[in-house]
Design a protein around this motif. Structure first.
Motif, PDB file in Angstrom:
ATOM      1  N   ASN A 211     -34.119  55.149   4.907  1.00 26.05           N
ATOM      2  CA  ASN A 211     -34.641  54.501   6.111  1.00 26.05           C
ATOM      3  C   ASN A 211     -34.237  53.031   6.157  1.00 26.05           C
ATOM      4  O   ASN A 211     -33.939  52.486   7.229  1.00 26.05           O
ATOM      5  N   MET A 212     -34.171  52.392   4.982  1.00 27.96           N
ATOM      6  CA  MET A 212     -33.735  50.998   4.915  1.00 27.96           C
ATOM      7  C   MET A 212     -32.275  50.872   5.367  1.00 27.96           C
ATOM      8  O   MET A 212     -31.913  49.951   6.116  1.00 27.96           O
ATOM      9  N   ILE A 213     -31.444  51.796   4.915  1.00 26.92           N
ATOM     10  CA  ILE A 213     -30.041  51.773   5.312  1.00 26.92           C
ATOM     11  C   ILE A 213     -29.906  52.008   6.813  1.00 26.92           C
ATOM     12  O   ILE A 213     -29.112  51.346   7.497  1.00 26.92           O
ATOM     13  N   VAL A 214     -30.706  52.936   7.345  1.00 33.25           N
ATOM     14  CA  VAL A 214     -30.692  53.188   8.791  1.00 33.25           C
ATOM     15  C   VAL A 214     -31.050  51.918   9.550  1.00 33.25           C
ATOM     16  O   VAL A 214     -30.418  51.577  10.560  1.00 33.25           O
ATOM     17  N   ASN A 215     -32.051  51.183   9.076  1.00 34.95           N
ATOM     18  CA  ASN A 215     -32.454  49.946   9.753  1.00 34.95           C
ATOM     19  C   ASN A 215     -31.330  48.923   9.756  1.00 34.95           C
ATOM     20  O   ASN A 215     -31.120  48.209  10.748  1.00 34.95           O
ATOM     21  N   VAL A 216     -30.591  48.840   8.643  1.00 37.98           N
ATOM     22  CA  VAL A 216     -29.458  47.907   8.596  1.00 37.98           C
ATOM     23  C   VAL A 216     -28.365  48.365   9.553  1.00 37.98           C
ATOM     24  O   VAL A 216     -27.785  47.549  10.287  1.00 37.98           O
ATOM     25  N   LEU A 217     -28.067  49.659   9.581  1.00 40.46           N
ATOM     26  CA  LEU A 217     -27.058  50.185  10.502  1.00 40.46           C
ATOM     27  C   LEU A 217     -27.451  49.923  11.946  1.00 40.46           C
ATOM     28  O   LEU A 217     -26.604  49.577  12.785  1.00 40.46           O
ATOM     29  N   GLU A 218     -28.733  50.071  12.248  1.00 36.12           N
ATOM     30  CA  GLU A 218     -29.205  49.791  13.606  1.00 36.12           C
ATOM     31  C   GLU A 218     -29.027  48.312  13.950  1.00 36.12           C
ATOM     32  O   GLU A 218     -28.627  47.963  15.064  1.00 36.12           O
ATOM     33  N   ALA A 219     -29.341  47.430  12.983  1.00 37.96           N
ATOM     34  CA  ALA A 219     -29.187  45.990  13.221  1.00 37.96           C
ATOM     35  C   ALA A 219     -27.725  45.628  13.465  1.00 37.96           C
ATOM     36  O   ALA A 219     -27.406  44.830  14.356  1.00 37.96           O
ATOM     37  N   ILE A 220     -26.826  46.219  12.680  1.00 39.83           N
ATOM     38  CA  ILE A 220     -25.399  45.977  12.878  1.00 39.83           C
ATOM     39  C   ILE A 220     -24.968  46.472  14.246  1.00 39.83           C
ATOM     40  O   ILE A 220     -24.251  45.784  14.985  1.00 39.83           O
ATOM     41  N   ASN A 221     -25.422  47.670  14.606  1.00 41.46           N
ATOM     42  CA  ASN A 221     -25.049  48.254  15.898  1.00 41.46           C
ATOM     43  C   ASN A 221     -25.555  47.398  17.058  1.00 41.46           C
ATOM     44  O   ASN A 221     -24.857  47.187  18.051  1.00 41.46           O
ATOM     45  N   ASP A 222     -26.801  46.895  16.932  1.00 47.13           N
ATOM     46  CA  ASP A 222     -27.364  46.045  17.983  1.00 47.13           C
ATOM     47  C   ASP A 222     -26.543  44.772  18.155  1.00 47.13           C
ATOM     48  O   ASP A 222     -26.320  44.298  19.280  1.00 47.13           O
ATOM     49  N   LYS A 223     -26.099  44.197  17.034  1.00 47.31           N
ATOM     50  CA  LYS A 223     -25.294  42.971  17.108  1.00 47.31           C
ATOM     51  C   LYS A 223     -23.941  43.248  17.755  1.00 47.31           C
ATOM     52  O   LYS A 223     -23.456  42.450  18.575  1.00 47.31           O
ATOM     53  N   ILE A 224     -23.328  44.376  17.430  1.00 47.40           N
ATOM     54  CA  ILE A 224     -22.054  44.736  18.051  1.00 47.40           C
ATOM     55  C   ILE A 224     -22.230  44.929  19.551  1.00 47.40           C
ATOM     56  O   ILE A 224     -21.409  44.468  20.358  1.00 47.40           O
ATOM     57  N   ASP A 225     -23.325  45.583  19.954  1.00 52.31           N
ATOM     58  CA  ASP A 225     -23.599  45.780  21.377  1.00 52.31           C
ATOM     59  C   ASP A 225     -23.837  44.444  22.076  1.00 52.31           C
ATOM     60  O   ASP A 225     -23.386  44.222  23.201  1.00 52.31           O
ATOM     61  N   SER A 226     -24.563  43.543  21.405  1.00 56.83           N
ATOM     62  CA  SER A 226     -24.805  42.217  21.972  1.00 56.83           C
ATOM     63  C   SER A 226     -23.495  41.459  22.148  1.00 56.83           C
ATOM     64  O   SER A 226     -23.280  40.786  23.170  1.00 56.83           O
ATOM     65  N   ASN A 227     -22.609  41.572  21.170  1.00 61.46           N
ATOM     66  CA  ASN A 227     -21.301  40.926  21.275  1.00 61.46           C
ATOM     67  C   ASN A 227     -20.491  41.485  22.437  1.00 61.46           C
ATOM     68  O   ASN A 227     -19.794  40.745  23.148  1.00 61.46           O
ATOM     69  N   ARG A 228     -20.575  42.793  22.620  1.00 60.68           N
ATOM     70  CA  ARG A 228     -19.840  43.416  23.727  1.00 60.68           C
ATOM     71  C   ARG A 228     -20.350  42.896  25.074  1.00 60.68           C
ATOM     72  O   ARG A 228     -19.556  42.587  25.966  1.00 60.68           O
ATOM     73  N   ARG A 229     -21.662  42.757  25.213  1.00 53.44           N
ATOM     74  CA  ARG A 229     -22.215  42.236  26.476  1.00 53.44           C
ATOM     75  C   ARG A 229     -21.800  40.787  26.692  1.00 53.44           C
ATOM     76  O   ARG A 229     -21.471  40.385  27.821  1.00 53.44           O
ATOM     77  N   ALA A 230     -21.806  40.002  25.616  1.00 51.79           N
ATOM     78  CA  ALA A 230     -21.396  38.600  25.744  1.00 51.79           C
ATOM     79  C   ALA A 230     -19.935  38.496  26.156  1.00 51.79           C
ATOM     80  O   ALA A 230     -19.570  37.665  27.012  1.00 51.79           O
ATOM     81  N   THR A 231     -19.088  39.338  25.582  1.00 53.65           N
ATOM     82  CA  THR A 231     -17.674  39.340  25.945  1.00 53.65           C
ATOM     83  C   THR A 231     -17.483  39.730  27.404  1.00 53.65           C
ATOM     84  O   THR A 231     -16.671  39.130  28.123  1.00 53.65           O
ATOM     85  N   SER A 232     -18.233  40.723  27.863  1.00 55.16           N
ATOM     86  CA  SER A 232     -18.131  41.156  29.267  1.00 55.16           C
ATOM     87  C   SER A 232     -18.547  40.039  30.215  1.00 55.16           C
ATOM     88  O   SER A 232     -17.931  39.836  31.273  1.00 55.16           O
ATOM     89  N   LEU A 233     -19.587  39.291  29.842  1.00 52.27           N
ATOM     90  CA  LEU A 233     -20.032  38.171  30.680  1.00 52.27           C
ATOM     91  C   LEU A 233     -18.979  37.075  30.728  1.00 52.27           C
ATOM     92  O   LEU A 233     -18.704  36.504  31.800  1.00 52.27           O
ATOM     93  N   LEU A 234     -18.386  36.764  29.580  1.00 53.26           N
ATOM     94  CA  LEU A 234     -17.328  35.747  29.553  1.00 53.26           C
ATOM     95  C   LEU A 234     -16.124  36.200  30.350  1.00 53.26           C
ATOM     96  O   LEU A 234     -15.502  35.397  31.073  1.00 53.26           O
ATOM     97  N   GLU A 235     -15.781  37.482  30.251  1.00 53.52           N
ATOM     98  CA  GLU A 235     -14.659  38.024  31.015  1.00 53.52           C
ATOM     99  C   GLU A 235     -14.890  37.841  32.508  1.00 53.52           C
ATOM    100  O   GLU A 235     -14.013  37.382  33.250  1.00 53.52           O
ATOM    101  N   ALA A 236     -16.093  38.203  32.974  1.00 49.38           N
ATOM    102  CA  ALA A 236     -16.416  38.090  34.396  1.00 49.38           C
ATOM    103  C   ALA A 236     -16.484  36.626  34.838  1.00 49.38           C
ATOM    104  O   ALA A 236     -16.025  36.271  35.930  1.00 49.38           O
ATOM    105  N   LEU A 237     -17.037  35.766  33.987  1.00 50.94           N
ATOM    106  CA  LEU A 237     -17.139  34.343  34.322  1.00 50.94           C
ATOM    107  C   LEU A 237     -15.757  33.721  34.445  1.00 50.94           C
ATOM    108  O   LEU A 237     -15.483  32.945  35.380  1.00 50.94           O
ATOM    109  N   GLY A 238     -14.858  34.042  33.521  1.00 50.21           N
ATOM    110  CA  GLY A 238     -13.502  33.505  33.598  1.00 50.21           C
ATOM    111  C   GLY A 238     -12.795  33.930  34.863  1.00 50.21           C
ATOM    112  O   GLY A 238     -12.091  33.124  35.501  1.00 50.21           O
ATOM    113  N   ALA A 239     -12.968  35.192  35.261  1.00 52.74           N
ATOM    114  CA  ALA A 239     -12.347  35.686  36.489  1.00 52.74           C
ATOM    115  C   ALA A 239     -12.892  34.951  37.704  1.00 52.74           C
ATOM    116  O   ALA A 239     -12.143  34.610  38.638  1.00 52.74           O
ATOM    117  N   THR A 240     -14.199  34.665  37.718  1.00 54.46           N
ATOM    118  CA  THR A 240     -14.810  33.950  38.841  1.00 54.46           C
ATOM    119  C   THR A 240     -14.320  32.517  38.912  1.00 54.46           C
ATOM    120  O   THR A 240     -14.024  31.991  39.999  1.00 54.46           O
TER     121      THR A 240
END
Length: 414
Positions: free
Chosen positions: A154-183
């Motif tokens: 369960n501890m390993i699952v929690n770490v995997l979830e934390a890593i996954n959440d950070k990757i998802d957060s990075n993806r959203r940040a990249t998408s926002l920067l992509e859209a902002l640059g285009a604007t």
């Protein structure tokens, strides 16, 4: 030992009307929505047709492919989880939903990561049947062993979830920067009466950028070094714009000596120069960021490397080439029948947009750090993906302890 069938039932999807694909509606959860080996693919399509309740998924629900799109079987057994950012999804005939008899979020998360381990992938490969299109039977899938969810697991699952959440957060940040640059770019363009960007007379892409025509095709052989070599082609150029280099390709030492011409640097803009259906050239543009500093990265023969000339930043060049109107210009210049593409002459002849007043200097100063930030975020996500993949085998062993898991997360985000 318990098996999957002790905990879940399967609901298979049904066929859908192709004419309604792309219409407003839930995400279409077919093979194209699953990353081979596990994970949700965020460039999914939507479906505007009838969606029976038993075929619908909500965020957090799990679905699996029991068949592969090709005979290599890479998709067999691959699992995905509908993310919070997607409010609803619909199964297709190629996917099944895992329906847990008792809802238990920690256990469902455990099953998700268990079905992404190398041991599970090997199990699926060993039981795949078929020749043209391979498949995994429901019985074999439901017979996969499920070790007890211990506190260590369960501890390993929690770490995997934390890593996954950070990757998802990075993806959203990249998408926002992509859209902002285009604007930002669009607001600085000089438009004609029809709302189409005007171009600078007699100023072409070849005047503002140096184009390396192509790289080389790597050949197999002895590994060049322990650092590895990454060779990038069309499959590496992602729709989000930032290259995701996660795999090393082993090549011969001779190739390393001949590839210097195509060696990449941070911020290089890459353009996929050929491919698509006959008469339908589809350009793809990305930017390269080195996620693994020890690796050597190069391009293959299907990709142009483009570097801005003096007075133009890589950021400005990147967003110009990523713009919808430049996409249209490249498509118009695509030639060929069997393999349509954009030759170097036509690429250098692409028009350069007219910018209002001192906008070029402002865009250079604004867009360049935005591109650097996107590449840094992409590099962090690559390192986190590597840490996640290194942790997955330990889910079965349960050997990771709390101090080690904390160090793993910290190392991946520094």
């Amino acid at each position: 030992m318990a098996v999957l069938g002790d905990y879940v039932d399967l609901i298979r999807g049904k066929t859908y009307k192709g004419a309604l694909v792309g219409q407003p509606g839930p995400a279409l959860l077919g093979l194209g929505s699953i990353v081979p080996g596990g994970g949700f693919r965020n460039d999914f399509k939507t479906y505007g047709g009838e969606c029976p309740p038993d075929l619908m998924l909500a965020p957090g629900d799990l679905f699996v492919s029991l068949k592969g799109a090709t005979k290599d079987g890479e998709m067999i057994g691959s699992i995905a989880r509908l993310p919070e950012s997607v409010p609803a999804g619909r199964l297709t005939q190629d996917t099944v939903r895992l329906v847990f008899r008792e809802r238990d979020l920690p256990f469902e998360r455990y099953i998700y990561w268990l079905l992404r381990t190398p041991a599970y992938r090997a199990y699926c490969a060993g039981r795949a049947t078929g020749s043209a299109v391979v498949a995994l039977s429901r019985a074999d899938f439901l017979s996969y062993p499920v070790p007890t969810l211990t506190p260590e697991r369960n501890m390993i699952v929690n770490v995997l979830e934390a890593i996954n959440d950070k990757i998802d957060s990075n993806r959203r940040a990249t998408s926002l920067l992509e859209a902002l640059g285009a604007t930002i770019l669009e607001s600085a363009l000089v438009m004609d009466a029809t709302g189409t960007p005007e171009y600078v007379l007699n100023r072409r892409m070849g005047d503002v950028a140096a184009v390396l025509e192509t790289g080389s095709r790597p050949k197999g052989g002895v590994a060049a070094s322990d650092t590895g070599v990454i060779s990038l082609g069309a499959e590496s150029i992602q729709s989000a714009g930032v290259i995701a280099t996660t795999a090393f390709k082993r090549v011969s030492e001779e190739f390393v000596e001949t590839m210097r011409r195509g060696r990449l640097q941070d911020g290089d803009v890459l353009v996929y120069k050929d491919g698509g259906r006959p008469g339908n050239f589809i350009p793809h543009v990305s930017a390269f960021g080195q996620g693994f500093p020890a690796a050597i990265a190069t391009i293959n023969e299907h990709v142009y490397r483009v570097r801005a000339a003096e007075g133009i930043s890589q950021g400005l060049l990147y967003w110009v080439l990523r713009s919808p109107w430049m996409d249209l210009e490249m498509r118009k210049r695509g030639t060929g029948v069997a393999i349509p593409g954009l030759n170097s002459t036509n690429f250098r002849d692409l028009p350069w947009p007219a910018l209002d007043g001192d906008s070029a200097r402002h865009l250079n100063a604004t867009l360049e750090p935005m591109l650097v930030c996107m590449l840094q975020i992409g590099g962090e996500s690559m390192r986190l993906s590597g840490l996640r993949d290194a942790l997955l085998p330990e889910l079965l062993s349960g050997r990771i302890r709390e101090p080690e898991t904390a160090a793993v997360v910290q190392d991946g985000t520094e």
